[in-house]
Scaffold this motif. Structure first.
Motif, PDB file in Angstrom:
ATOM      1  N   ASP A 317       0.846  -1.199   0.000  1.00 42.98           N
ATOM      2  CA  ASP A 317       0.000   0.000   0.000  1.00 42.98           C
ATOM      3  C   ASP A 317       0.881   1.248   0.000  1.00 42.98           C
ATOM      4  N   LYS A 318       0.759   2.033  -1.044  1.00 43.74           N
ATOM      5  CA  LYS A 318       1.563   3.251  -1.177  1.00 43.74           C
ATOM      6  C   LYS A 318       1.348   4.203   0.000  1.00 43.74           C
ATOM      7  N   ARG A 319       0.152   4.195   0.573  1.00 43.45           N
ATOM      8  CA  ARG A 319      -0.138   5.107   1.686  1.00 43.45           C
ATOM      9  C   ARG A 319       0.697   4.765   2.925  1.00 43.45           C
ATOM     10  N   ILE A 320       0.940   3.476   3.143  1.00 38.88           N
ATOM     11  CA  ILE A 320       1.792   3.073   4.275  1.00 38.88           C
ATOM     12  C   ILE A 320       3.236   3.494   4.013  1.00 38.88           C
ATOM     13  N   ARG A 321       3.676   3.306   2.784  1.00 40.88           N
ATOM     14  CA  ARG A 321       5.057   3.698   2.438  1.00 40.88           C
ATOM     15  C   ARG A 321       5.235   5.205   2.606  1.00 40.88           C
ATOM     16  N   LYS A 322       4.226   5.979   2.216  1.00 42.44           N
ATOM     17  CA  LYS A 322       4.314   7.435   2.379  1.00 42.44           C
ATOM     18  C   LYS A 322       4.266   7.826   3.852  1.00 42.44           C
ATOM     19  N   ALA A 323       3.447   7.132   4.635  1.00 43.53           N
ATOM     20  CA  ALA A 323       3.363   7.426   6.065  1.00 43.53           C
ATOM     21  C   ALA A 323       4.723   7.239   6.730  1.00 43.53           C
ATOM     22  N   ILE A 324       5.438   6.180   6.349  1.00 44.21           N
ATOM     23  CA  ILE A 324       6.781   5.956   6.884  1.00 44.21           C
ATOM     24  C   ILE A 324       7.715   7.079   6.462  1.00 44.21           C
TER      25      ILE A 324
END
Length: 549
Positions: A317-324
């Protein structure tokens, strides 16, 4: 101990004392530059100039067609001029006529030592020799092949060399500046075979004198060196270089403080707080002894997300990668863990120091609200229900990874840090065995293509450097299009578009752009700094003072 043994031992001590006195007299008044390479040097053969230590040492002994100046601009070396023909597919070089290989008893006369175009034909083809197994074989990937598999590299005459490429590749001149592409003498190489690694004969500003592996390497001034300075004075200025290989970095550091070494590079945990304050400034007690030189270093430290994980994996999920990416403060990380050395990677993957670097490119910074919003949108409010994510690293970067782990924990993102041996970690990354890993990319040549190639679909690891297995058709199209543009500025525009796509898709977490850090005694001059972190000593000068042999 028997009387005869005592006499024998005493005689030996007298002999060693007299020999030491003779050596001291022999080198008295000579400018000898002394420094330590704790990691050691594995080969003096430019075909094996893979590590920074090997590259910098080889560069004192060998030259190529072209070289880089301190601003990473290609300039003449053994080739005095060149033309790019056939829409960027043919490179033709005109060689200097005053370049000679170092002296050796195998040469019949000086004329035999003169560098010719045919020497480059041999040296470049040597890189692709399957028996040699040079780690630099890849640098000739862009060059066309003859029917017999040899490179399409031709000596038109003694002073004209022609290289034909498969297709246009604008970074090719930069690749030719690498030590892999240095000229070597066929006669000497074939005489020594594999032992050429410890019997190097090149054209460089210094020539080989002595090497006891893991102990001492001595290079002497090449009196016939072809380059001159701006005033017409022959280079180099130094009489010799003396390199030690003390593995204990603390011991090497203490020798530097005592004036027994003339150079210290890098910032190690054992002495960084001793030399620098929390803001990266040289502490006052050392300002009278040496100076601190800093410069952007073409090295991007990053975390990589393996893109070929199963669909259910949270990192898919790109959103998790961005959150990190948004979930930790890079500025504080550098301040507390590196004494302010380095630059927070807020502007994409391509590092500060390259001409195409764009400081206006908006990347990732510490944004708590964005982290919370992304986690909410991904179905993990405040990290609730998010599975533990394993971040793999090596002992050297454990503190950095634990810092990120601690900051992400505040948002409910559970990170487990796994520590592996460096070789094991690298192998597992190359073969897609790690979902989340720490990695760095040091430039092989000064063009942003070197960094962007890590995201090109055709470069999937282990055959290529795309360790994340990132694939984007738009990115690939821009990459191919950029390779058709010989004009730097036009190519750089596409590079920036590619970097923007990487930021949007977040296959990596850019951490920081590294910085060259050098400590130079006040009696040493002429050692500049460059973004490739290469040690260039042909311009170095040493003011002979009492206490500084």
């Amino acid at each position: 101990m028997k009387q005869a043994q005592k006499i024998e031992l005493f005689s030996l001590l007298i002999f060693l004392f007299l020999a030491a006195c003779q050596t001291k007299r022999e080198y008295q008044g000579k400018s000898i530059f002394r420094y330590n390479i704790s990691a050691g040097v594995s080969s003096l053969d430019p075909a094996f100039a893979r590590s920074l230590e090997n590259v910098s040492t080889s560069a004192q002994l060998f030259n190529g067609l072209v070289q880089m100046d301190k601003n990473l601009k290609v300039k003449a070396c053994i080739a005095k001029e060149w033309q790019i023909l056939d829409s960027g597919k043919t490179y033709q070089f005109t060689l200097r006529q005053d370049v000679y290989f170092h002296e050796h008893e195998l040469w019949k006369n000086k004329a035999e030592r003169k560098v010719k175009a045919s020497d480059f034909v041999y040296a470049l083809n040597r890189l692709i020799d399957n028996e040699l197994i040079s780690p630099g074989k890849w640098v000739m990937n862009a060059v066309k092949r003859e029917e017999d598999g040899r490179l399409k590299v031709k000596a038109v005459n003694d002073s004209t060399l022609q290289i034909k490429l498969k297709k246009p590749f604008p970074p090719f001149l930069g690749i030719l500046s690498m030590q892999y592409c240095a000229v070597v003498p066929q006669k000497i190489v074939e005489h020594f075979g594999n032992d050429f690694r410890s019997n190097p004969i090149g054209t460089g500003p210094f020539q080989f004198q002595y090497w006891k592996e893991n102990t001492k390497l001595v290079l002497l001034k090449n009196e016939e060196y072809f380059e001159i300075d701006a005033s017409g004075k022959p280079l180099p200025y130094l009489d010799a270089i003396s390199i030690s290989f003390i593995k204990d970095e603390e011991v090497g550091f203490l020798k530097f403080l005592k004036g027994e070494q003339d150079y210290l590079s890098g910032l190690k945990g054992s002495y960084k707080d001793e030399l620098l304050d929390a803001h990266g400034n040289l502490r006052p007690k050392y300002q009278g002894q040496f100076r601190l030189i800093q410069n952007p270093y073409l090295n991007t430290e990053y975390l990589g997300f393996y893109q070929a994980v199963e669909e259910s994996h949270p990192l898919k999920d790109k959103r998790i990668r961005k959150a990190i990416n948004y979930g930790f403060d890079r500025q504080k990380m550098l301040k507390y863990l590196r004494n302010g050395i380095g630059y927070p990677a807020h502007s994409g993957f391509v590092p500060k120091g390259l001409p195409s670097f764009d400081s206006t490119l908006v990347g990732y910074s510490y944004q708590p609200d964005s982290v919370k919003a992304l986690l909410q949108a991904a179905g993990y409010p405040n990290g609730k229900g998010l599975p533990t994510i394993t971040l793999s690293t090596t002992a050297q970067y454990l503190d950095l990874c634990e810092y990120i782990q601690h900051q992400l924990k505040e948002f409910g993102i559970p990170i487990e840090v796994a520590v592996n041996q460096a070789a094991t970690n690298n192998e597992m990354i190359a073969f897609g065995k790690l979902d989340f890993f720490r990695k760095s990319w040091v430039a092989d040549y000064p063009d942003a293509e070197n960094y962007l190639s890590l995201f090109y679909t055709e470069n999937f690891a282990p055959e290529g450097p795309n360790y994340t297995h990132y694939s984007n058709t738009e990115f690939d199209s821009l990459y191919r299009k950029s390779m058709q543009l010989p004009q730097d500025e036009e190519r750089w525009k596409l590079y920036r578009q590619m970097d923007s796509l990487i930021l949007e898709d977040a296959p990596v977490v850019p951490l920081f752009y590294d910085e060259v850090v050098r400590f130079i005694p006040h009696y040493i001059s002429g050692i500049g700094v460059n973004p490739m972190n290469l040690l260039v000593l042909k311009y170095a000068k040493k003011k002979l003072e009492k206490g500084h042999p």
